[in-house]
Design a protein around this motif. Structure first.
Motif, PDB file in Angstrom:
ATOM      1  N   HIS A  31      41.129  45.122  46.808  1.00 21.22           N
ATOM      2  CA  HIS A  31      40.868  45.334  45.383  1.00 21.22           C
ATOM      3  C   HIS A  31      41.735  44.479  44.458  1.00 21.22           C
ATOM      4  CE1 HIS A  31      38.386  48.579  46.759  1.00 21.22           C
ATOM      5  NE2 HIS A  31      39.413  49.154  47.351  1.00 21.22           N
ATOM      6  N   ARG A  32      42.285  43.394  45.015  1.00 22.53           N
ATOM      7  CA  ARG A  32      43.005  42.433  44.176  1.00 22.53           C
ATOM      8  C   ARG A  32      42.525  41.005  44.428  1.00 22.53           C
ATOM      9  NH1 ARG A  32      43.390  45.696  41.074  1.00 22.53           N
ATOM     10  NH2 ARG A  32      45.229  46.769  40.293  1.00 22.53           N
ATOM     11  N   THR A  63      50.691  48.155  40.441  1.00 20.76           N
ATOM     12  CA  THR A  63      49.321  47.634  40.365  1.00 20.76           C
ATOM     13  C   THR A  63      49.149  46.357  41.187  1.00 20.76           C
ATOM     14  OG1 THR A  63      49.884  46.575  38.250  1.00 20.76           O
ATOM     15  CG2 THR A  63      48.722  48.691  38.156  1.00 20.76           C
ATOM     16  N   GLY A  64      50.146  46.003  41.979  1.00 19.36           N
ATOM     17  CA  GLY A  64      50.004  44.897  42.921  1.00 19.36           C
ATOM     18  C   GLY A  64      50.414  43.532  42.403  1.00 19.36           C
ATOM     19  N   LYS A  65      51.119  43.475  41.272  1.00 17.58           N
ATOM     20  CA  LYS A  65      51.466  42.189  40.659  1.00 17.58           C
ATOM     21  C   LYS A  65      52.339  41.330  41.576  1.00 17.58           C
ATOM     22  CE  LYS A  65      53.482  44.078  37.148  1.00 17.58           C
ATOM     23  NZ  LYS A  65      53.396  45.460  37.686  1.00 17.58           N
ATOM     24  N   ILE A 200      46.793  37.088  32.868  1.00 20.61           N
ATOM     25  CA  ILE A 200      45.979  37.825  33.832  1.00 20.61           C
ATOM     26  C   ILE A 200      46.435  39.283  33.794  1.00 20.61           C
ATOM     27  CG2 ILE A 200      45.259  38.060  36.242  1.00 20.61           C
ATOM     28  CD1 ILE A 200      46.077  35.106  36.628  1.00 20.61           C
ATOM     29  N   VAL A 201      45.510  40.191  33.552  1.00 19.41           N
ATOM     30  CA  VAL A 201      45.841  41.619  33.460  1.00 19.41           C
ATOM     31  C   VAL A 201      45.451  42.323  34.758  1.00 19.41           C
ATOM     32  CG1 VAL A 201      45.407  43.771  32.214  1.00 19.41           C
ATOM     33  CG2 VAL A 201      45.545  41.605  30.960  1.00 19.41           C
ATOM     34  N   PHE A 202      46.350  43.145  35.263  1.00 14.05           N
ATOM     35  CA  PHE A 202      46.117  43.926  36.472  1.00 14.05           C
ATOM     36  C   PHE A 202      45.799  45.367  36.075  1.00 14.05           C
ATOM     37  CE2 PHE A 202      47.686  40.264  38.327  1.00 14.05           C
ATOM     38  CZ  PHE A 202      47.819  40.352  39.704  1.00 14.05           C
TER      39      PHE A 202
END
Length: 382
Positions: A31-32, A63-65, A200-202
């Motif tokens: 999902h990323r 959120t996986g950044k 880029i927004v997560f």
């Protein structure tokens, strides 16, 4: 028998805990994919010998950044092996290197220049860094991609000098990571204009996305049949309420497993997840408060006092109580607004602007975002 041998031989629900550590970088990031591709479409320019544009990625904690940035670094390194380009990627965590000097010194050392972490002037360290990019210094031009994680912490503590230096150094591209969309308020216009970053927004993970992540990690981490059916959905649901925090979901799952081991249970149960939630939240709040400056602790104490009295907390009323608690050792009213912003960033409080009606203006109302008993234990145990 050695105590460590005895403990090591004890039965466990785990095969290997390392896969539940948020710092572990898996071969796939569910999902990323979109965010990875967004970074790659800019960084691909480096493979053609062109310095990529700067990038900023935003998103809440978990959120996986960081994982996505490191995954993209790894993929770029693999792709550059067959290209006639000198691409370097360096990751800097701004909680470890908190000033411009420390970051530049670290980059110099990582790139092969032996420089001290203190003792030189700022000009000396910056010139040494920039000289590394002069033509033929490395036999060919070098392109450096610097990932600055939690950059808002460095900007808040040390200003925007680092960004000024990096954006004015040839062949350097910056990827900044921040939990806070408003972090650019710490950047002066002259620096912001040269940054010209792509954003880029997560988004937060949804509950089902968290289930997918946990199921992949659990297969690597737990013995077969060690999890009750409700454990992963419960971890995912609780983490989804915490703004889709995958790090929190992993912590819940790992801590629930550790509780199972402590109880000599060969099954991780849903009730252990709820115990894990209480344990993690207590430690998280305590750790945050322990590291706060004393003046911010006093502001929290004032908020706690007003919350227990069920008073509406405006900044003016908060400052009155804060001054009483500080007993003469207080900061200015203007500085209180900085403290409120920082406490809100940490998730300890929330603010909401309300209108008082025509002619009465607007007022910020402050609300505590953690249990009063937990805050009492943390503050008065300091």
């Amino acid at each position: 028998m050695n105590i460590f041998d005895e403990i090591g031989d004890k039965e466990s629900v785990f095969k290997d805990k390392k896969y539940l550590d948020h710092r572990f970088l898996p071969d796939r990031l569910p999902h990323r994919e979109e965010q990875i591709r967004s970074i790659a479409k800019y960084w691909v320019e480096a493979l053609n010998g062109v310095t990529p544009p700067d990038i900023t990625i935003y998103g809440k904690t978990g959120t996986g950044k960081t994982a996505v940035a490191k995954f993209a670094m790894k993929q770029l390194k693999e792709a550059s092996r067959d290209c006639d380009v000198n691409i370097r990627t360096e990751y800097i965590r701004c909680t470890d290197y908190t000033t411009e000097y420390q970051v530049i010194a670290r980059l110099c050392q990582q790139l092969g220049r032996d420089v001290p972490y203190r003792g030189w002037t700022k000009a000396e360290i910056v010139n040494t860094f920039r000289n590394m990019f002069k033509k033929n210094a490395f036999g060919q031009d070098m392109i450096l991609l610097v990932v600055l994680d939690e950059i808002d912490i460095l900007l808040r503590n040390d200003g925007d000098g680092l960004l000024y230096t990096l954006t004015r150094t040839d062949n350097v591209s910056i990827l900044s990571i921040s939990n806070y969309v408003e972090f650019k308020k710490f950047i002066k216009p002259r620096v912001r204009s040269s940054l010209r970053d792509r954003e880029i927004v997560f988004p937060p993970y949804g509950a089902q996305q968290l289930v997918d992540i946990l199921e992949e990690r659990s297969k690597l981490s737990f013995k077969e049949g060690a999890l009750d059916d409700d454990v992963i959905p419960l971890c995912a649901a609780l983490a989804a309420k915490e703004e889709g925090d995958a790090r929190y979901a992993l912590d819940l799952l790992r801590t629930a497993g550790e509780i199972a081991d402590e109880r000599d249970s060969d099954i991780v149960k849903g009730e252990f997840v709820r115990e894990a939630k209480d344990y993690i939240e207590h430690n998280k709040i305590t750790d945050i408060i322990l590291t706060l400056p004393s003046q911010q602790q006093r502001v929290l104490e004032a908020i706690l006092y007003l919350t227990k009295r069920k008073e509406e907390i405006t900044s003016g009323r908060l400052y009155e109580v804060y001054k009483e608690i500080s007993k003469g050792d207080s900061v200015s009213y203007r500085r209180i607004f900085d403290f409120i912003n920082e406490l809100e960033m940490l998730g300890l409080i929330s603010t909401n602007t309300v209108s008082r009606g025509r002619g009465k203006g607007r007022t910020n109302i402050i609300d505590l975002q953690c249990e009063t008993s937990l805050l009492e234990d943390s503050l008065w145990g300091v």
